[in-house]
Design a protein around this motif. Structure first.
Motif, PDB file in Angstrom:
ATOM      1  N   LEU A   4       0.861  -1.163   0.000  1.00  0.00           N
ATOM      2  CA  LEU A   4       0.000   0.000   0.000  1.00  0.00           C
ATOM      3  C   LEU A   4       0.905   1.222   0.000  1.00  0.00           C
ATOM      4  CD1 LEU A   4      -1.772  -2.335   1.268  1.00  0.00           C
ATOM      5  CD2 LEU A   4      -3.000  -0.520   2.477  1.00  0.00           C
ATOM      6  N   VAL A   5       0.723   2.095  -0.968  1.00  0.00           N
ATOM      7  CA  VAL A   5       1.574   3.261  -1.108  1.00  0.00           C
ATOM      8  C   VAL A   5       0.717   4.515  -1.104  1.00  0.00           C
ATOM      9  CG1 VAL A   5       3.305   4.426  -2.501  1.00  0.00           C
ATOM     10  CG2 VAL A   5       3.269   1.934  -2.399  1.00  0.00           C
ATOM     11  N   SER A  21      -4.007   9.684  -1.911  1.00  0.00           N
ATOM     12  CA  SER A  21      -4.267   8.464  -2.657  1.00  0.00           C
ATOM     13  C   SER A  21      -3.536   7.305  -2.008  1.00  0.00           C
ATOM     14  CB  SER A  21      -3.805   8.600  -4.111  1.00  0.00           C
ATOM     15  OG  SER A  21      -4.514   9.617  -4.784  1.00  0.00           O
ATOM     16  N   CYS A  22      -4.097   6.129  -2.145  1.00  0.00           N
ATOM     17  CA  CYS A  22      -3.472   4.914  -1.656  1.00  0.00           C
ATOM     18  C   CYS A  22      -3.597   3.857  -2.738  1.00  0.00           C
ATOM     19  CB  CYS A  22      -4.129   4.451  -0.360  1.00  0.00           C
ATOM     20  SG  CYS A  22      -3.502   2.875   0.270  1.00  0.00           S
ATOM     21  N   ALA A  23      -2.481   3.489  -3.318  1.00  0.00           N
ATOM     22  CA  ALA A  23      -2.455   2.482  -4.372  1.00  0.00           C
ATOM     23  C   ALA A  23      -2.165   1.113  -3.775  1.00  0.00           C
ATOM     24  CB  ALA A  23      -1.406   2.837  -5.416  1.00  0.00           C
ATOM     25  N   VAL A  24      -3.002   0.153  -4.103  1.00  0.00           N
ATOM     26  CA  VAL A  24      -2.872  -1.206  -3.595  1.00  0.00           C
ATOM     27  C   VAL A  24      -2.342  -2.106  -4.694  1.00  0.00           C
ATOM     28  CG1 VAL A  24      -4.086  -3.184  -2.620  1.00  0.00           C
ATOM     29  CG2 VAL A  24      -4.766  -0.859  -1.984  1.00  0.00           C
ATOM     30  N   SER A  25      -1.368  -2.923  -4.358  1.00  0.00           N
ATOM     31  CA  SER A  25      -0.828  -3.877  -5.314  1.00  0.00           C
ATOM     32  C   SER A  25      -0.456  -5.167  -4.601  1.00  0.00           C
ATOM     33  CB  SER A  25       0.400  -3.307  -6.032  1.00  0.00           C
ATOM     34  OG  SER A  25       1.451  -3.058  -5.122  1.00  0.00           O
ATOM     35  N   GLY A  26      -0.403  -6.255  -5.349  1.00  0.00           N
ATOM     36  CA  GLY A  26       0.026  -7.526  -4.809  1.00  0.00           C
ATOM     37  C   GLY A  26      -1.013  -8.279  -4.012  1.00  0.00           C
ATOM     38  N   PHE A  29      -6.527 -11.471  -3.640  1.00  0.00           N
ATOM     39  CA  PHE A  29      -7.972 -11.526  -3.440  1.00  0.00           C
ATOM     40  C   PHE A  29      -8.547 -10.146  -3.718  1.00  0.00           C
ATOM     41  CE2 PHE A  29      -6.144 -14.719  -0.638  1.00  0.00           C
ATOM     42  CZ  PHE A  29      -6.852 -15.845  -1.012  1.00  0.00           C
ATOM     43  N   ASN A  30      -9.421 -10.063  -4.675  1.00  0.00           N
ATOM     44  CA  ASN A  30      -9.922  -8.781  -5.143  1.00  0.00           C
ATOM     45  C   ASN A  30     -11.115  -8.277  -4.328  1.00  0.00           C
ATOM     46  OD1 ASN A  30      -9.537  -6.626  -6.935  1.00  0.00           O
ATOM     47  ND2 ASN A  30     -11.142  -7.380  -8.307  1.00  0.00           N
ATOM     48  N   ILE A  31     -11.065  -8.523  -3.036  1.00  0.00           N
ATOM     49  CA  ILE A  31     -12.100  -8.077  -2.122  1.00  0.00           C
ATOM     50  C   ILE A  31     -11.422  -7.502  -0.884  1.00  0.00           C
ATOM     51  CG2 ILE A  31     -14.076  -8.724  -0.707  1.00  0.00           C
ATOM     52  CD1 ILE A  31     -14.735  -8.943  -3.601  1.00  0.00           C
ATOM     53  N   TYR A  32     -11.649  -6.241  -0.601  1.00  0.00           N
ATOM     54  CA  TYR A  32     -11.064  -5.664   0.590  1.00  0.00           C
ATOM     55  C   TYR A  32     -11.718  -4.337   0.941  1.00  0.00           C
ATOM     56  CZ  TYR A  32      -8.323  -3.244  -3.035  1.00  0.00           C
ATOM     57  OH  TYR A  32      -7.924  -2.535  -4.141  1.00  0.00           O
ATOM     58  N   ALA A  75     -11.421  -0.318  -9.923  1.00  0.00           N
ATOM     59  CA  ALA A  75     -10.789  -0.610 -11.203  1.00  0.00           C
ATOM     60  C   ALA A  75      -9.337  -0.157 -11.221  1.00  0.00           C
ATOM     61  CB  ALA A  75     -11.558   0.047 -12.343  1.00  0.00           C
ATOM     62  N   LYS A  76      -9.030   0.859 -10.424  1.00  0.00           N
ATOM     63  CA  LYS A  76      -7.673   1.370 -10.334  1.00  0.00           C
ATOM     64  C   LYS A  76      -6.953   0.893  -9.077  1.00  0.00           C
ATOM     65  CE  LYS A  76      -8.697   5.614 -12.897  1.00  0.00           C
ATOM     66  NZ  LYS A  76      -8.685   7.090 -12.860  1.00  0.00           N
ATOM     67  N   ASN A  77      -7.624   0.073  -8.280  1.00  0.00           N
ATOM     68  CA  ASN A  77      -7.048  -0.420  -7.031  1.00  0.00           C
ATOM     69  C   ASN A  77      -6.534   0.727  -6.165  1.00  0.00           C
ATOM     70  OD1 ASN A  77      -5.886  -2.961  -9.123  1.00  0.00           O
ATOM     71  ND2 ASN A  77      -7.380  -3.333  -7.494  1.00  0.00           N
ATOM     72  N   THR A  78      -7.346   1.751  -6.057  1.00  0.00           N
ATOM     73  CA  THR A  78      -6.928   2.949  -5.360  1.00  0.00           C
ATOM     74  C   THR A  78      -8.043   3.466  -4.461  1.00  0.00           C
ATOM     75  OG1 THR A  78      -5.473   3.569  -7.196  1.00  0.00           O
ATOM     76  CG2 THR A  78      -6.027   5.281  -5.608  1.00  0.00           C
ATOM     77  N   VAL A  79      -7.671   3.894  -3.282  1.00  0.00           N
ATOM     78  CA  VAL A  79      -8.589   4.543  -2.364  1.00  0.00           C
ATOM     79  C   VAL A  79      -8.116   5.971  -2.148  1.00  0.00           C
ATOM     80  CG1 VAL A  79      -7.365   3.765  -0.299  1.00  0.00           C
ATOM     81  CG2 VAL A  79      -9.791   4.363  -0.160  1.00  0.00           C
ATOM     82  N   TYR A  80      -9.054   6.875  -1.943  1.00  0.00           N
ATOM     83  CA  TYR A  80      -8.736   8.285  -1.821  1.00  0.00           C
ATOM     84  C   TYR A  80      -9.269   8.849  -0.509  1.00  0.00           C
ATOM     85  CZ  TYR A  80      -8.342   7.612  -6.863  1.00  0.00           C
ATOM     86  OH  TYR A  80      -8.021   7.144  -8.114  1.00  0.00           O
ATOM     87  N   LEU A  81      -8.652   9.906  -0.081  1.00  0.00           N
ATOM     88  CA  LEU A  81      -9.163  10.682   1.037  1.00  0.00           C
ATOM     89  C   LEU A  81      -9.064  12.151   0.665  1.00  0.00           C
ATOM     90  CD1 LEU A  81     -10.298  10.493   3.947  1.00  0.00           C
ATOM     91  CD2 LEU A  81      -7.972  10.961   4.749  1.00  0.00           C
ATOM     92  N   GLN A  82     -10.213  12.763   0.459  1.00  0.00           N
ATOM     93  CA  GLN A  82     -10.271  14.181   0.168  1.00  0.00           C
ATOM     94  C   GLN A  82     -10.341  14.950   1.474  1.00  0.00           C
ATOM     95  OE1 GLN A  82     -10.220  15.778  -2.957  1.00  0.00           O
ATOM     96  NE2 GLN A  82     -10.015  17.637  -1.713  1.00  0.00           N
ATOM     97  N   LEU A  83      -9.366  15.797   1.709  1.00  0.00           N
ATOM     98  CA  LEU A  83      -9.283  16.578   2.932  1.00  0.00           C
ATOM     99  C   LEU A  83      -9.577  18.038   2.604  1.00  0.00           C
ATOM    100  CD1 LEU A  83      -6.944  14.237   2.932  1.00  0.00           C
ATOM    101  CD2 LEU A  83      -6.289  15.297   5.087  1.00  0.00           C
TER     102      LEU A  83
END
Length: 124
Positions: A4-5, A21-26, A29-32, A75-83
């Motif tokens: 997680l980056v 942004s938080c990019a998930v890789s590796g 299991f495509n559920i989280y 689809a981008k394996n990314t989570v965001y936090l708008q502050l």
């Protein structure tokens, strides 16, 4: 290996905005579910926001309600936090975390993987 980056942190003045942004890789299991936490020097890590796998349910800490918004793009394996409307007390290292389930949690112990964090500094 799961990684997680986080990115998007920086220095802003009070009242300003950032988008983390938080990019998930590796993760095979495509559920989280995902969560955001933060930690200031000498302080305990605290919950900020969480989101389910589907994105249909979110929860924010009282301290950020109405100012921060968590979202995700699977689809981008990314989570965001708008502050938005940042305050000096928001200054901390912000961490994203992954939970191996559809449902989110406000508890650090319920998350399985963590990023290394991104620094957010809000000046008066």
């Amino acid at each position: 290996q799961v990684q997680l980056v986080e990115s998007g942190g920086g220095l802003v003045q009070a009242g300003g905005s950032l988008r983390l942004s938080c990019a998930v890789s590796g993760y095979t299991f495509n559920i989280y579910a995902m969560g955001w936490f933060r930690q200031a020097p000498g302080k305990e890590r605290e919950f900020v926001a969480a989101i389910t796998w589907s994105g249909d349910s979110t929860y924010n800490a009282d301290s950020v309600e109405g100012r921060f918004t968590i979202s995700r793009d699977n689809a981008k394996n990314t989570v965001y936090l708008q502050l938005n409307s940042l305050k000096p007390e928001d200054t901390a290292v912000y961490y994203c975390a992954l939970r191996k389930t559809r449902l989110s949690s406000t508890l650090s112990q319920d998350y399985n993987y963590w990023g290394q964090g991104t620094q957010v500094t809000v000046s008066p």
